[in-house]
Motif scaffolding. Structure first.
Motif, PDB file in Angstrom:
ATOM      1  N   UNK A  35     -80.079 -46.191 -46.239  1.00 15.90           N
ATOM      2  CA  UNK A  35     -78.656 -46.199 -46.219  1.00 15.90           C
ATOM      3  C   UNK A  35     -78.130 -46.187 -47.608  1.00 15.90           C
ATOM      4  N   UNK A  36     -79.058 -46.442 -48.744  1.00 10.06           N
ATOM      5  CA  UNK A  36     -78.789 -46.671 -50.095  1.00 10.06           C
ATOM      6  C   UNK A  36     -78.604 -45.137 -50.776  1.00 10.06           C
ATOM      7  N   UNK A  37     -77.301 -45.094 -51.366  1.00  3.53           N
ATOM      8  CA  UNK A  37     -77.085 -43.939 -52.006  1.00  3.53           C
ATOM      9  C   UNK A  37     -77.461 -43.875 -53.407  1.00  3.53           C
ATOM     10  N   UNK A  38     -78.316 -45.034 -54.085  1.00  2.00           N
ATOM     11  CA  UNK A  38     -78.697 -44.972 -55.277  1.00  2.00           C
ATOM     12  C   UNK A  38     -79.948 -46.021 -55.255  1.00  2.00           C
ATOM     13  N   UNK A  39     -80.845 -45.901 -56.058  1.00  3.11           N
ATOM     14  CA  UNK A  39     -81.904 -46.970 -56.194  1.00  3.11           C
ATOM     15  C   UNK A  39     -82.337 -47.212 -57.611  1.00  3.11           C
ATOM     16  N   UNK A  40     -82.335 -48.204 -57.931  1.00  4.16           N
ATOM     17  CA  UNK A  40     -82.378 -48.774 -59.324  1.00  4.16           C
ATOM     18  C   UNK A  40     -83.492 -49.880 -59.226  1.00  4.16           C
ATOM     19  N   UNK A  41     -84.689 -49.360 -59.896  1.00  5.27           N
ATOM     20  CA  UNK A  41     -85.996 -50.293 -60.054  1.00  5.27           C
ATOM     21  C   UNK A  41     -85.987 -50.884 -61.035  1.00  5.27           C
ATOM     22  N   UNK A  42     -86.311 -52.143 -61.018  1.00  4.50           N
ATOM     23  CA  UNK A  42     -86.590 -53.271 -62.156  1.00  4.50           C
ATOM     24  C   UNK A  42     -88.083 -53.612 -62.113  1.00  4.50           C
ATOM     25  N   UNK A  68     -90.936 -48.439 -47.746  1.00  5.53           N
ATOM     26  CA  UNK A  68     -92.184 -48.203 -47.127  1.00  5.53           C
ATOM     27  C   UNK A  68     -92.587 -46.777 -47.807  1.00  5.53           C
ATOM     28  N   UNK A  69     -91.776 -46.116 -48.210  1.00  6.69           N
ATOM     29  CA  UNK A  69     -92.292 -44.840 -48.972  1.00  6.69           C
ATOM     30  C   UNK A  69     -92.251 -44.863 -50.441  1.00  6.69           C
ATOM     31  N   UNK A 138     -92.332 -45.127 -58.110  1.00  5.57           N
ATOM     32  CA  UNK A 138     -91.254 -44.419 -57.519  1.00  5.57           C
ATOM     33  C   UNK A 138     -91.415 -44.843 -56.105  1.00  5.57           C
ATOM     34  N   UNK A 139     -89.878 -45.267 -55.720  1.00  2.41           N
ATOM     35  CA  UNK A 139     -89.667 -45.403 -54.139  1.00  2.41           C
ATOM     36  C   UNK A 139     -88.481 -44.440 -53.795  1.00  2.41           C
ATOM     37  N   UNK A 140     -88.847 -43.917 -52.409  1.00  2.00           N
ATOM     38  CA  UNK A 140     -88.326 -43.008 -51.889  1.00  2.00           C
ATOM     39  C   UNK A 140     -87.411 -43.387 -50.738  1.00  2.00           C
ATOM     40  N   UNK A 141     -86.203 -43.128 -50.499  1.00  2.00           N
ATOM     41  CA  UNK A 141     -85.373 -43.523 -49.301  1.00  2.00           C
ATOM     42  C   UNK A 141     -84.804 -42.131 -48.723  1.00  2.00           C
ATOM     43  N   UNK A 142     -84.129 -42.303 -47.603  1.00  2.00           N
ATOM     44  CA  UNK A 142     -83.567 -41.171 -46.915  1.00  2.00           C
ATOM     45  C   UNK A 142     -82.434 -40.341 -47.900  1.00  2.00           C
ATOM     46  N   UNK A 143     -81.812 -41.024 -48.671  1.00  2.00           N
ATOM     47  CA  UNK A 143     -80.723 -40.682 -49.450  1.00  2.00           C
ATOM     48  C   UNK A 143     -80.893 -40.572 -50.924  1.00  2.00           C
ATOM     49  N   UNK A 145     -83.794 -41.539 -54.366  1.00  2.00           N
ATOM     50  CA  UNK A 145     -85.019 -41.784 -55.111  1.00  2.00           C
ATOM     51  C   UNK A 145     -84.839 -42.414 -56.466  1.00  2.00           C
ATOM     52  N   UNK A 146     -85.690 -43.576 -56.747  1.00  2.64           N
ATOM     53  CA  UNK A 146     -85.380 -44.136 -58.318  1.00  2.64           C
ATOM     54  C   UNK A 146     -85.887 -42.865 -59.218  1.00  2.64           C
ATOM     55  N   UNK A 147     -85.116 -42.835 -60.278  1.00  2.75           N
ATOM     56  CA  UNK A 147     -85.617 -41.738 -61.335  1.00  2.75           C
ATOM     57  C   UNK A 147     -86.978 -42.022 -61.894  1.00  2.75           C
TER      58      UNK A 147
END
Length: 158
Positions: A35-42, A68-69, A138-143, A145-147
């Motif tokens: 459901x996340x529209x944006x992913x920020x990875x630290x 999970x992806x 890199x982490x992928x969601x349905x909506x 992916x972090x850059x």
């Protein structure tokens, strides 16, 4: 009489205004990854055993749960060397589970909402001429992916 009626009215209004029956839901502290529209990875740490600790949020401060992806790539770079070519090189070893690594190498554990620890199933094989290494997580969601960003491991947390 007017004073008693006025006092009773003020008391009734005060009690109505102080109602503890607040039916509004508490604001969420996390959001599911799909459901996340944006992913920020630290990236927080990389252990001597090649374990990786990172957090995910949605860019608005909410922890992103249920990843999970994912793919974690260790990149090895040489130290100073002489070559006939003016071309940098690197070695790499990729782990993960999902679209980039269908065979699921290593294990990702969510230790608390939005905080993850990855443990590779074998040590990364980067070769014997590697002087430094970097990571691409890199982490992928349905909506979202972090850059993709190649980063040096952070200094150990105190």
């Amino acid at each position: 009489m007017k004073t008693q009626l006025f006092s009773a009215t003020v008391l009734a209004l005060a009690l109505a205004g102080c109602s503890s029956d607040d039916d509004s839901p508490a604001p969420p502290s996390s959001v599911p990854i799909d459901e996340a529209q944006s992913l920020v990875l630290t990236l927080h740490s990389v252990g001597e055993d090649a374990s990786v600790v990172f957090t995910l949020d949605n860019g608005a401060g909410l922890a992103v749960t249920g990843a999970k992806d994912y793919a974690i790539t260790y990149l090895g770079y040489p130290g100073a060397y002489d070559t006939a070519f003016d071309m940098p090189w690197h070695t790499s070893d990729r782990f993960g589970c999902g679209q980039l690594v269908p065979e699921c190498l290593g294990e990702l554990t969510e230790t608390e909402p939005g905080r993850y620890q990855f443990m590779p199933d074998t040590a990364p094989q980067l070769g014997d001429r590697v002087d430094q290494y970097k990571l691409l997580v890199q982490v992928f969601g349905a909506l979202a992916t972090n850059p993709p960003e190649v980063v040096s491991p952070p200094e150990p947390e105190a």
